[in-house]
Motif scaffolding. Structure first.
Motif, PDB file in Angstrom:
ATOM      1  N   ASP A 105       0.825  -1.217   0.000  1.00  0.00           N
ATOM      2  CA  ASP A 105       0.000   0.000   0.000  1.00  0.00           C
ATOM      3  C   ASP A 105       0.855   1.260   0.000  1.00  0.00           C
ATOM      4  O   ASP A 105       0.632   2.183  -0.793  1.00  0.00           O
ATOM      5  CB  ASP A 105      -0.914  -0.022   1.228  1.00  0.00           C
ATOM      6  N   VAL A 106       1.841   1.319   0.882  1.00  0.00           N
ATOM      7  CA  VAL A 106       2.672   2.530   0.964  1.00  0.00           C
ATOM      8  C   VAL A 106       3.644   2.631  -0.213  1.00  0.00           C
ATOM      9  O   VAL A 106       4.198   3.699  -0.472  1.00  0.00           O
ATOM     10  CB  VAL A 106       3.436   2.608   2.307  1.00  0.00           C
ATOM     11  N   SER A 107       3.836   1.502  -0.927  1.00  0.00           N
ATOM     12  CA  SER A 107       4.695   1.534  -2.122  1.00  0.00           C
ATOM     13  C   SER A 107       3.938   2.039  -3.347  1.00  0.00           C
ATOM     14  O   SER A 107       4.544   2.273  -4.389  1.00  0.00           O
ATOM     15  CB  SER A 107       5.247   0.136  -2.425  1.00  0.00           C
ATOM     16  N   THR A 108       2.623   2.172  -3.220  1.00  0.00           N
ATOM     17  CA  THR A 108       1.797   2.614  -4.352  1.00  0.00           C
ATOM     18  C   THR A 108       0.949   3.807  -3.926  1.00  0.00           C
ATOM     19  O   THR A 108      -0.230   3.628  -3.589  1.00  0.00           O
ATOM     20  CB  THR A 108       0.877   1.482  -4.842  1.00  0.00           C
ATOM     21  N   PRO A 109       1.521   5.013  -3.902  1.00  0.00           N
ATOM     22  CA  PRO A 109       0.729   6.198  -3.540  1.00  0.00           C
ATOM     23  C   PRO A 109      -0.490   6.349  -4.453  1.00  0.00           C
ATOM     24  O   PRO A 109      -0.471   5.938  -5.614  1.00  0.00           O
ATOM     25  CB  PRO A 109       1.716   7.357  -3.745  1.00  0.00           C
ATOM     26  N   GLN A 110      -1.531   6.946  -3.898  1.00  0.00           N
ATOM     27  CA  GLN A 110      -2.776   7.086  -4.637  1.00  0.00           C
ATOM     28  C   GLN A 110      -2.567   7.842  -5.955  1.00  0.00           C
ATOM     29  O   GLN A 110      -3.168   7.507  -6.972  1.00  0.00           O
ATOM     30  CB  GLN A 110      -3.808   7.814  -3.760  1.00  0.00           C
ATOM     31  N   GLN A 111      -1.698   8.829  -5.923  1.00  0.00           N
ATOM     32  CA  GLN A 111      -1.440   9.608  -7.129  1.00  0.00           C
ATOM     33  C   GLN A 111      -0.834   8.725  -8.226  1.00  0.00           C
ATOM     34  O   GLN A 111      -1.197   8.841  -9.399  1.00  0.00           O
ATOM     35  CB  GLN A 111      -0.494  10.772  -6.820  1.00  0.00           C
TER      36      GLN A 111
END
Length: 612
Positions: free
Chosen positions: A217-223
């Motif tokens: 999750d933290v490796s794939t920012p929403q942006q």
């Protein structure tokens, strides 16, 4: 000719019985022992041979001591899973006999079973390069997994201490996040199956899975996810326009009558987001299946799972800043029963108000309270009011303690939890004010006036200066409309006091203004993973786009003495609906810009003109 050219059947046995071979080996005669190892290692070994050998080994497990570890390892490498049912049953019997008689081999047995929790590897040769990947075409893969779990249950039945030896092996064998989606999916699914028959491991297994999900999750920012989706959509549009006119008109007409949804529309363009989406879908399914028995909610199972998930939430989620999706496992389980949602809010509330907790944890707890109250459709307005009462009373007591002291000034480092609680209240009011006023405007206004927002806004700690501007501006517009407090004078003064930060870069100097000094975020901002969002969307409160009329109404204060009939007309149909138009959200992912525009579905960073 055919008989002469065909290879002989491999049914020949060397060296007598197994017991004799092992006794000779103990005396130093290794010839027959080496022949035995060679036969067992033969990739073309027949089912009948395997069954015969295993039958003898079951009767001779007393000889399989630590000194014969090499022979045991060969037996554990036998291709038993993809053999006949007779071989599988004989092998399971052998495993049971082995671990009960020789516990020294427990770890190798467990490692062998866990290694089968992923699809088998196949090697494909492309351009003189061997490419290894999971074999997704194995039709018996589900049956093989069932057999693996039977094997693990067999071992656990004979050796009660199996769980403590198993857990480190489960951690060790967890695939890297860059492995194929299928590999990760199978492994996580099998881990969750283990919790069903080894319940003592459930908490540790949930921790392991959620820790890995959190890293994804933290490796794939929403942006990044949104950018990848936009790029993929643009490429698809270009390909579609290129292909136009290449097909016969009659074929096009046939297609119009039978619309086919491509499976690719379900896929996430970002590869890590695709993995996360699949694994979140599995986790949601697991939570649903554990909590429901025969389609009905099982209160006991649900409470037990809730306690485990809250424990994981405290250990992993709460200390992690700005995760986007994984925390929704708490959102989902709380939707099953109001009591769970209230318990979760109470848990967060205790975190927020406890001065012994680190400030960052208290601030994050405040963010979760505000976001949960605003976004969870299943939380009734009565619960929202109860939470607002708790938060606002705490804020007033905090002001009482600070206003006359030496620290009565605006400082995030000193008063972080206070500002987080303020933002939670403002954010909740933005989303819920229509429901708070619905039905009886006079009674609703009386309740909001009793919260005394004016004292909070006007205090020396100046929360409007610290909270995210998008939240502050909408809060100011709403409270002005209902004449609860006038915030614009303070907002203007705060704007004049902002000190721009000059940063030098390759493109020259850049002037930035920090609009999120609290470094806060909204943990339940819109969920954008395509498959798993289908579970969340029905219970999720989206934000409706503010129309020009709504913006105009926000500028007009409610007149004193409005009749109740007029009140009802004004409020009728204005509660935000799930099917409303999606808008831009206030969040913390771009704290250096004036109007954050990262996520979808939250209140817009709208600026209602100051009254003249």
């Amino acid at each position: 000719d055919e008989f002469i050219s065909s290879p002989p059947r491999k049914t020949v046995r060397f060296g007598g019985t197994l017991t004799e071979i092992l006794l000779k080996y103990e005396k130093g005669d290794t010839t027959d022992f080496e022949l035995l190892k060679h036969q067992l290692s033969d990739p073309d070994i027949k089912d009948a041979q395997i069954i015969n050998w295993l039958h003898e080994f079951r009767a001779s497990v007393a000889y399989l001591t630590k000194e014969l570890e090499q022979l045991v390892n060969i037996l554990l490498k036998l291709p038993w899973l993809r053999r006949s049912r007779a071989v599988v049953e004989e092998y399971l019997g052998f495993l049971g006999n082995l671990v009960s008689a020789q516990t020294v081999h427990l770890r190798p047995c467990l490692r062998m079973i866990v290694s089968q929790f992923v699809p088998p590897r196949i090697t494909i040769r492309e351009d003189d390069v061997d490419i290894s990947d999971s074999d997704d075409d194995d039709e018996n893969i589900s049956e093989n997994f069932d057999t693996c779990h039977r094997a693990l249950q067999t071992v656990a039945r004979y050796v009660p201490s199996t769980p403590q030896f198993l857990m480190p092996i489960l951690v060790e064998f967890f695939p890297f996040i860059n492995k194929s989606e299928r590999t990760l999916e199978c492994y996580v699914h099998n881990l969750l199956r283990v919790t069903v028959y080894l319940p003592t491991l459930r908490l540790q297994i949930l921790e392991l899975i959620i820790e890995k999900l959190l890293k994804l999750d933290v490796s794939t920012p929403q942006q990044d996810i949104e950018d990848a989706e936009e790029t993929a959509n643009n490429c698809a549009s270009e390909e579609k326009s290129t292909e136009e006119g290449l097909f016969d008109m009659e074929e096009d007409e046939d297609r119009k009558g039978n619309k086919v949804v491509s499976p690719s529309t379900e896929r996430m363009a970002h590869p890590l987001a695709e993995r996360l989406d699949i694994l979140m879908t599995i986790l949601f399914s697991y939570i649903r299946d554990v909590c429901h028995v025969d389609g009905k909610l099982d209160i006991s199972n649900t409470k037990d799972l809730y306690r485990d998930l809250v424990s994981v939430f405290d250990k992993l989620i709460l200390p992690t800043h700005a995760s986007c999706h994984v925390q929704y496992f708490m959102f989902y389980i709380c939707s099953f029963k109001l009591g769970l949602a209230e318990a979760f809010l109470d848990h967060l509330w205790k975190k927020l108000q406890d001065p012994n907790n680190p400030s960052v944890i208290r601030q994050t707890a405040g963010s979760y309270i505000g976001s949960f109250l605003a976004r969870a459709k299943f939380i009734p307005i009565v619960t929202v009011k109860a939470c607002l009462d708790l938060l606002v009373n705490w804020l007033h007591k905090y002001i009482d303690n600070q206003d006359k002291g030496a620290n009565a000034y605006c400082d995030v480092a000193l008063h972080g939890p206070f500002y987080s609680a303020c933002q939670a209240v403002f954010y909740t009011l933005i989303f819920r004010h229509k429901q708070l006023l619905d039905g009886n405007l006079r009674k609703g206004l009386s309740y909001l006036q009793s919260l005394n927002f004016e004292r909070i806004v006007m205090c020396q700690l100046n929360p409007l200066k610290i909270c995210i501007p998008s939240v502050v501006n909408l809060f100011a517009a709403i409270t002005r409309k209902y004449q609860l407090v006038f915030c614009y004078t303070i907002i203007e003064r705060n704007n004049r006091q902002f000190i721009p930060v000059v940063r030098s870069g390759t493109g020259g100097d850049l002037v930035q203004t920090c609009t999120n000094p609290l470094d806060s975020f909204f943990p339940f901002d819109p969920y954008i993973l395509k498959r798993s969002k289908k579970t969340i969307d029905p219970m999720y409160q989206f934000w409706e786009e503010l129309s020009a009329e709504d913006l105009e109404n926000l500028k007009k204060p409610i007149k004193k003495g409005t009749s109740e009939d007029e009140d009802d007309d004004f409020l009728k149909g204005e509660t935000p609906q799930n099917d409303g138009v999606v808008e831009i959200a206030p969040n913390s992912y771009e704290s250096n810009t004036r109007s954050p525009v990262i996520s979808i579905g939250s209140p817009a960073d709208c600026y209602v003109p100051y009254p003249l």
